[in-house]
Design a protein around this motif. Structure first.
Motif, short mmCIF file in Angstrom:
data_model
loop_
_atom_site.label_atom_id
_atom_site.label_comp_id
_atom_site.label_asym_id
_atom_site.label_seq_id
_atom_site.Cartn_x
_atom_site.Cartn_y
_atom_site.Cartn_z
N MET A 129 0.82 -1.20 0.00
CA MET A 129 0.00 0.00 0.00
C MET A 129 0.86 1.26 0.00
N LEU A 130 1.85 1.30 0.89
CA LEU A 130 2.69 2.49 0.99
C LEU A 130 3.52 2.68 -0.27
N GLN A 131 4.04 1.58 -0.82
CA GLN A 131 4.81 1.67 -2.06
C GLN A 131 3.94 2.17 -3.20
N SER A 132 2.72 1.68 -3.27
CA SER A 132 1.81 2.08 -4.34
C SER A 132 1.40 3.55 -4.21
N GLN A 133 1.16 4.00 -2.97
CA GLN A 133 0.86 5.41 -2.75
C GLN A 133 1.98 6.30 -3.29
N LEU A 140 1.81 10.98 -10.87
CA LEU A 140 1.00 12.18 -11.10
C LEU A 140 1.86 13.44 -11.22
N LYS A 141 2.99 13.46 -10.52
CA LYS A 141 3.89 14.60 -10.62
C LYS A 141 4.62 14.60 -11.97
N GLU A 142 5.02 13.40 -12.43
CA GLU A 142 5.79 13.30 -13.67
C GLU A 142 4.91 13.42 -14.91
N TYR A 143 3.64 13.00 -14.78
CA TYR A 143 2.74 13.04 -15.94
C TYR A 143 1.42 13.72 -15.54
N PRO A 144 1.47 15.01 -15.26
CA PRO A 144 0.27 15.71 -14.77
C PRO A 144 -0.88 15.75 -15.77
N THR A 146 -1.53 13.26 -18.08
CA THR A 146 -1.79 11.93 -18.64
C THR A 146 -3.28 11.63 -18.68
N GLN A 147 -3.68 10.89 -19.70
CA GLN A 147 -5.09 10.52 -19.82
C GLN A 147 -5.50 9.50 -18.76
N TYR A 148 -4.50 8.90 -18.09
CA TYR A 148 -4.80 7.89 -17.07
C TYR A 148 -4.93 8.50 -15.68
N LYS A 149 -4.86 9.82 -15.61
CA LYS A 149 -4.90 10.51 -14.31
C LYS A 149 -6.15 10.16 -13.49
N PRO A 150 -7.37 10.20 -14.06
CA PRO A 150 -8.55 9.86 -13.24
C PRO A 150 -8.50 8.43 -12.69
N LEU A 151 -7.94 7.50 -13.48
CA LEU A 151 -7.88 6.11 -13.05
C LEU A 151 -6.93 5.93 -11.87
N VAL A 152 -5.74 6.52 -11.98
CA VAL A 152 -4.77 6.35 -10.89
C VAL A 152 -5.19 7.16 -9.66
N GLN A 153 -5.89 8.26 -9.85
CA GLN A 153 -6.40 9.01 -8.70
C GLN A 153 -7.43 8.17 -7.93
N THR A 154 -8.26 7.45 -8.66
CA THR A 154 -9.22 6.56 -8.01
C THR A 154 -8.50 5.46 -7.23
N MET A 155 -7.45 4.91 -7.83
CA MET A 155 -6.66 3.88 -7.15
C MET A 155 -6.03 4.46 -5.89
N LEU A 156 -5.49 5.67 -6.01
CA LEU A 156 -4.85 6.31 -4.86
C LEU A 156 -5.86 6.50 -3.73
N THR A 157 -7.06 6.95 -4.05
CA THR A 157 -8.09 7.14 -3.02
C THR A 157 -8.39 5.83 -2.30
N LYS A 158 -8.47 4.75 -3.07
CA LYS A 158 -8.76 3.45 -2.46
C LYS A 158 -7.60 2.97 -1.59
N PHE A 159 -6.37 3.23 -2.03
CA PHE A 159 -5.22 2.90 -1.20
C PHE A 159 -5.22 3.73 0.09
N ASN A 160 -5.56 5.02 -0.03
CA ASN A 160 -5.60 5.88 1.15
C ASN A 160 -6.66 5.41 2.15
N ILE A 161 -7.80 4.98 1.63
CA ILE A 161 -8.85 4.46 2.51
C ILE A 161 -8.37 3.18 3.18
#
Length: 215
Positions: A129-133, A140-144, A146-161
């Motif tokens: 979890m921590l590695q994935s976060q 997100l910093k390197e590819y602000p 990117t078309q995949y931004k919404p998908l990885v943001q959703t993943m990040l939210t789930k990891f944070n939860i």
């Protein structure tokens, strides 16, 4: 451990494909013939053969353009079978052979997706979890844009939860066992979280797993 051995075996096969041929092995095929054979292996649901035939194709045709789609296909096939480390192996191979500024965000996204799909149990894999976060933050910093931004943001939210849920479980354990100092440390972490005092549906473990894993 088993998956690490599979990856090691695949790497060894890759470097010895040309020197260890027997009557059952395929060799001296054109790129299109190798491609067709690997697709057939996947249609037959024989990933082991597909891996072996990829090694043969890659050793005979080091950077043939047909390797590019095959690497992505094999990575996705291993993700579908929950063999995430092997999926990452193929994505790393893809980056080495075909990675460029136009597609690197796609392969980085697929690697994040592999880690996300590998995370199946809510109170395990804290390191994952921590590695994935961290990996998502960097992505997100390197590819602000990117078309995949919404998908990885959703993943990040789930990891944070998931991290919040794990911390709350640990805090509850410390509270129930009268370890007040440790409890207060985790309670402070929880209060700093964006999810504190929010209504969150907590994951439920199957009864046969909860018996052994509930804190």
């Amino acid at each position: 451990m088993k998956k690490k051995l599979l990856i090691l075996s695949l790497i060894i096969t890759f470097f010895t494909a040309c020197s260890t041929k027997n009557k059952d092995e395929l060799y001296n095929l054109s790129p299109s013939q190798w491609y067709a054979q690997i697709i057939k292996d996947l249609q037959d649901k024989d990933l082991e053969k597909a891996d072996t035939h990829y090694s043969g194709m890659a050793s005979e045709h080091i950077a043939d353009p047909l390797l590019e789609p095959i690497l992505i296909i094999l990575a996705q096939a291993h993700m579908d079978e929950e063999e995430y480390q092997l999926a990452e192996f193929y994505l790393d191979e893809y980056n080495k052979k075909f990675g460029n500024s136009k597609n690197v965000d796609y392969t980085r996204y697929l690697k994040i997706k592999a880690k996300f799909e590998a995370f199946a149990v809510p109170n395990r894999n804290q390191a994952l979890m921590l590695q994935s976060q961290q990996e998502i933050d960097n992505f997100l910093k390197e590819y602000p844009n990117t078309q995949y931004k919404p998908l990885v943001q959703t993943m990040l939210t789930k990891f944070n939860i998931a991290v919040f849920y794990l911390d709350s479980t640990i805090a509850d354990l410390y509270n129930r066992t009268d370890r007040q100092q440790s409890y207060e440390i985790y309670q402070e972490k929880l209060q700093q979280s964006e999810f504190f005092e929010r209504s969150i549906i907590t994951p439920e473990l199957p009864w046969y797993r909860a018996i052994f894993e509930k804190f």
